[in-house]
Write a protein that holds these residues in place. Structure first.
Motif, PDB file in Angstrom:
ATOM      1  N   SER A 199       0.303  -9.323   0.629  1.00 59.36           N
ATOM      2  CA  SER A 199       0.980 -10.084  -0.422  1.00 59.36           C
ATOM      3  C   SER A 199       1.689 -11.309   0.144  1.00 59.36           C
ATOM      4  CB  SER A 199       1.965  -9.188  -1.173  1.00 59.36           C
ATOM      5  OG  SER A 199       2.914  -8.659  -0.271  1.00 59.36           O
ATOM      6  N   ALA A 200       1.958 -11.322   1.441  1.00 58.50           N
ATOM      7  CA  ALA A 200       2.569 -12.478   2.119  1.00 58.50           C
ATOM      8  C   ALA A 200       1.498 -13.401   2.699  1.00 58.50           C
ATOM      9  CB  ALA A 200       3.512 -12.007   3.215  1.00 58.50           C
ATOM     10  N   LYS A 201       0.244 -13.194   2.296  1.00 59.79           N
ATOM     11  CA  LYS A 201      -0.890 -14.023   2.731  1.00 59.79           C
ATOM     12  C   LYS A 201      -1.203 -13.892   4.223  1.00 59.79           C
ATOM     13  CE  LYS A 201      -1.193 -15.982  -1.375  1.00 59.79           C
ATOM     14  NZ  LYS A 201      -1.580 -15.020  -2.344  1.00 59.79           N
ATOM     15  N   LEU A 202      -0.861 -12.751   4.827  1.00 58.39           N
ATOM     16  CA  LEU A 202      -1.148 -12.490   6.231  1.00 58.39           C
ATOM     17  C   LEU A 202      -2.399 -11.633   6.347  1.00 58.39           C
ATOM     18  CD1 LEU A 202       2.479 -11.622   7.366  1.00 58.39           C
ATOM     19  CD2 LEU A 202       1.289 -13.808   7.622  1.00 58.39           C
ATOM     20  N   VAL A 203      -3.051 -11.689   7.489  1.00 57.79           N
ATOM     21  CA  VAL A 203      -4.215 -10.843   7.751  1.00 57.79           C
ATOM     22  C   VAL A 203      -3.695  -9.445   8.081  1.00 57.79           C
ATOM     23  CG1 VAL A 203      -6.200 -10.483   9.254  1.00 57.79           C
ATOM     24  CG2 VAL A 203      -5.563 -12.794   8.574  1.00 57.79           C
ATOM     25  N   PRO A 204      -4.186  -8.399   7.398  1.00 57.08           N
ATOM     26  CA  PRO A 204      -3.707  -7.043   7.702  1.00 57.08           C
ATOM     27  C   PRO A 204      -4.234  -6.561   9.051  1.00 57.08           C
ATOM     28  CG  PRO A 204      -5.497  -6.953   6.124  1.00 57.08           C
ATOM     29  CD  PRO A 204      -5.184  -8.403   6.347  1.00 57.08           C
ATOM     30  N   GLY A 205      -3.619  -5.516   9.579  1.00 57.33           N
ATOM     31  CA  GLY A 205      -4.040  -4.949  10.853  1.00 57.33           C
ATOM     32  C   GLY A 205      -5.414  -4.305  10.793  1.00 57.33           C
ATOM     33  N   SER A 206      -5.815  -3.865   9.603  1.00 56.04           N
ATOM     34  CA  SER A 206      -7.145  -3.293   9.426  1.00 56.04           C
ATOM     35  C   SER A 206      -7.559  -3.397   7.969  1.00 56.04           C
ATOM     36  CB  SER A 206      -7.188  -1.829   9.883  1.00 56.04           C
ATOM     37  OG  SER A 206      -6.417  -1.022   9.027  1.00 56.04           O
ATOM     38  N   ILE A 207      -8.849  -3.268   7.747  1.00 50.63           N
ATOM     39  CA  ILE A 207      -9.433  -3.312   6.408  1.00 50.63           C
ATOM     40  C   ILE A 207     -10.243  -2.042   6.219  1.00 50.63           C
ATOM     41  CG2 ILE A 207     -11.043  -4.532   4.898  1.00 50.63           C
ATOM     42  CD1 ILE A 207     -10.266  -7.111   6.353  1.00 50.63           C
ATOM     43  N   LEU A 208     -10.213  -1.500   5.007  1.00 51.31           N
ATOM     44  CA  LEU A 208     -10.972  -0.304   4.654  1.00 51.31           C
ATOM     45  C   LEU A 208     -12.056  -0.646   3.632  1.00 51.31           C
ATOM     46  CD1 LEU A 208      -7.913   2.016   4.053  1.00 51.31           C
ATOM     47  CD2 LEU A 208      -9.549   2.286   5.896  1.00 51.31           C
ATOM     48  N   VAL A 209     -13.201  -0.031   3.783  1.00 51.70           N
ATOM     49  CA  VAL A 209     -14.272  -0.108   2.794  1.00 51.70           C
ATOM     50  C   VAL A 209     -14.787   1.312   2.605  1.00 51.70           C
ATOM     51  CG1 VAL A 209     -16.633  -0.902   2.359  1.00 51.70           C
ATOM     52  CG2 VAL A 209     -14.958  -2.479   3.283  1.00 51.70           C
ATOM     53  N   SER A 210     -15.069   1.665   1.360  1.00 52.00           N
ATOM     54  CA  SER A 210     -15.569   3.015   1.106  1.00 52.00           C
ATOM     55  C   SER A 210     -16.762   2.989   0.173  1.00 52.00           C
ATOM     56  CB  SER A 210     -14.467   3.881   0.488  1.00 52.00           C
ATOM     57  OG  SER A 210     -14.157   3.409  -0.815  1.00 52.00           O
ATOM     58  N   ALA A 211     -17.553   4.042   0.277  1.00 51.08           N
ATOM     59  CA  ALA A 211     -18.667   4.274  -0.637  1.00 51.08           C
ATOM     60  C   ALA A 211     -18.605   5.736  -1.056  1.00 51.08           C
ATOM     61  CB  ALA A 211     -20.007   3.978   0.038  1.00 51.08           C
ATOM     62  N   GLN A 212     -18.691   5.975  -2.349  1.00 52.51           N
ATOM     63  CA  GLN A 212     -18.618   7.343  -2.860  1.00 52.51           C
ATOM     64  C   GLN A 212     -20.023   7.889  -3.070  1.00 52.51           C
ATOM     65  OE1 GLN A 212     -16.003   7.904  -6.185  1.00 52.51           O
ATOM     66  NE2 GLN A 212     -16.561  10.038  -6.450  1.00 52.51           N
ATOM     67  N   PHE A 213     -20.228   9.102  -2.565  1.00 49.71           N
ATOM     68  CA  PHE A 213     -21.482   9.837  -2.726  1.00 49.71           C
ATOM     69  C   PHE A 213     -21.119  11.178  -3.343  1.00 49.71           C
ATOM     70  CE2 PHE A 213     -22.036   6.973   0.850  1.00 49.71           C
ATOM     71  CZ  PHE A 213     -23.231   6.346   0.534  1.00 49.71           C
ATOM     72  N   GLY A 214     -21.253  11.312  -4.649  1.00 52.76           N
ATOM     73  CA  GLY A 214     -20.867  12.551  -5.325  1.00 52.76           C
ATOM     74  C   GLY A 214     -19.380  12.807  -5.166  1.00 52.76           C
ATOM     75  N   SER A 215     -19.034  13.950  -4.612  1.00 47.50           N
ATOM     76  CA  SER A 215     -17.627  14.327  -4.470  1.00 47.50           C
ATOM     77  C   SER A 215     -17.050  13.940  -3.103  1.00 47.50           C
ATOM     78  CB  SER A 215     -17.482  15.839  -4.671  1.00 47.50           C
ATOM     79  OG  SER A 215     -18.196  16.526  -3.659  1.00 47.50           O
ATOM     80  N   GLU A 216     -17.813  13.159  -2.321  1.00 47.58           N
ATOM     81  CA  GLU A 216     -17.347  12.749  -0.997  1.00 47.58           C
ATOM     82  C   GLU A 216     -17.453  11.239  -0.826  1.00 47.58           C
ATOM     83  OE1 GLU A 216     -18.011  16.207   2.171  1.00 47.58           O
ATOM     84  OE2 GLU A 216     -19.871  15.192   1.590  1.00 47.58           O
ATOM     85  N   CYS A 217     -16.736  10.754   0.162  1.00 53.06           N
ATOM     86  CA  CYS A 217     -16.728   9.326   0.460  1.00 53.06           C
ATOM     87  C   CYS A 217     -16.969   9.106   1.949  1.00 53.06           C
ATOM     88  CB  CYS A 217     -15.357   8.723   0.137  1.00 53.06           C
ATOM     89  SG  CYS A 217     -14.866   8.912  -1.580  1.00 53.06           S
ATOM     90  N   VAL A 218     -17.639   8.015   2.247  1.00 48.11           N
ATOM     91  CA  VAL A 218     -17.671   7.519   3.618  1.00 48.11           C
ATOM     92  C   VAL A 218     -16.694   6.354   3.615  1.00 48.11           C
ATOM     93  CG1 VAL A 218     -19.018   6.531   5.491  1.00 48.11           C
ATOM     94  CG2 VAL A 218     -20.088   8.157   3.936  1.00 48.11           C
ATOM     95  N   ILE A 219     -15.739   6.394   4.539  1.00 45.36           N
ATOM     96  CA  ILE A 219     -14.710   5.359   4.611  1.00 45.36           C
ATOM     97  C   ILE A 219     -14.814   4.699   5.982  1.00 45.36           C
ATOM     98  CG2 ILE A 219     -12.243   4.853   4.511  1.00 45.36           C
ATOM     99  CD1 ILE A 219     -11.968   7.464   2.845  1.00 45.36           C
ATOM    100  N   GLY A 220     -14.998   3.396   5.969  1.00 53.13           N
ATOM    101  CA  GLY A 220     -15.051   2.623   7.200  1.00 53.13           C
ATOM    102  C   GLY A 220     -13.779   1.808   7.348  1.00 53.13           C
ATOM    103  N   GLN A 221     -13.319   1.647   8.571  1.00 53.82           N
ATOM    104  CA  GLN A 221     -12.104   0.887   8.844  1.00 53.82           C
ATOM    105  C   GLN A 221     -12.309   0.071  10.114  1.00 53.82           C
ATOM    106  OE1 GLN A 221      -8.595   3.276   9.644  1.00 53.82           O
ATOM    107  NE2 GLN A 221      -7.229   1.590   9.129  1.00 53.82           N
ATOM    108  N   TRP A 222     -11.865  -1.181  10.091  1.00 58.35           N
ATOM    109  CA  TRP A 222     -11.955  -2.027  11.273  1.00 58.35           C
ATOM    110  C   TRP A 222     -10.757  -2.966  11.313  1.00 58.35           C
ATOM    111  CZ3 TRP A 222     -14.623  -2.811   6.833  1.00 58.35           C
ATOM    112  CH2 TRP A 222     -14.524  -4.052   6.219  1.00 58.35           C
ATOM    113  N   GLY A 223     -10.488  -3.457  12.504  1.00 59.98           N
ATOM    114  CA  GLY A 223      -9.399  -4.411  12.684  1.00 59.98           C
ATOM    115  C   GLY A 223      -8.694  -4.189  14.006  1.00 59.98           C
ATOM    116  N   ASN A 224      -7.835  -5.139  14.348  1.00 58.53           N
ATOM    117  CA  ASN A 224      -7.103  -5.072  15.619  1.00 58.53           C
ATOM    118  C   ASN A 224      -6.215  -3.845  15.711  1.00 58.53           C
ATOM    119  OD1 ASN A 224      -8.239  -7.466  16.476  1.00 58.53           O
ATOM    120  ND2 ASN A 224      -6.585  -8.710  15.650  1.00 58.53           N
TER     121      ASN A 224
END
Length: 171
Positions: A108-133
């Motif tokens: 919200s302060a326009k800064l780059v976060p320490g990491s970013i998350l992306v997820s994909a839902q497959f039925g009742s489960e998710c694969v969650i990827g995270q990257w960053g410094n």
């Protein structure tokens, strides 16, 4: 006068005790918490998918390799890729927009976060990827979907893309 002498003595003893306690605490070997990489335990009986393509109607475990390969391909070209760029690549690779969510690429302060998350839902489960410094590169894990649906808390509702740059890419 006699009461004042006892007060001074009591304060001196109390001060010595506090100082001694501080020295004792400093000498203890207290383990400090450290962040470790996510570990992924394959689901029993799950078939590991190919990193080349997603398994239509497959499980999170069956699709994790393709999810990881797609994201790692994007990050190899741009280590500072946004969640939107990564989800666009996942969609191009065959995942439905409605199954994808990502966290904000700016705070919200326009800064780059320490990491970013992306997820994909497959039925009742998710694969969650995270990257960053803040997390030392790319990691992924399989987790249960949230009770209200989706994989990430605070990512906005389906079809919502908040101005902070995070949300789901639904309809």
């Amino acid at each position: 006068m006699r009461g004042v002498g006892r007060s001074v003595l009591a304060v001196a003893v109390l001060g010595f005790g506090v100082a001694l306690a501080g020295c004792t605490a400093a000498g203890n070997d207290v383990a400090t918490p450290t962040q470790s990489a996510w570990t992924v335990q394959p689901t029993a009986g799950a078939t590991t998918g190919s990193p080349d393509s997603f398994v239509a109607k497959g499980t999170a475990a069956q699709n994790q390799a393709a999810f990881d390969a797609t994201i790692q391909g994007v990050l190899a070209k741009n280590a500072k890729a946004t969640g939107q760029a990564v989800t666009a690549a996942l969609e191009s690779a065959g995942l439905a927009k409605s199954s994808l969510q990502f966290s904000a690429s700016r705070t919200s302060a326009k800064l780059v976060p320490g990491s970013i998350l992306v997820s994909a839902q497959f039925g009742s489960e998710c694969v969650i990827g995270q990257w960053g410094n803040a997390v030392g590169g790319y990691h992924s894990a399989i987790a249960p979907a949230l009770g209200a649906g989706g994989c990430l808390v605070g990512g906005g509702g389906t079809g919502s893309t908040p101005s902070s740059g995070g949300g789901s890419l639904g309809d």
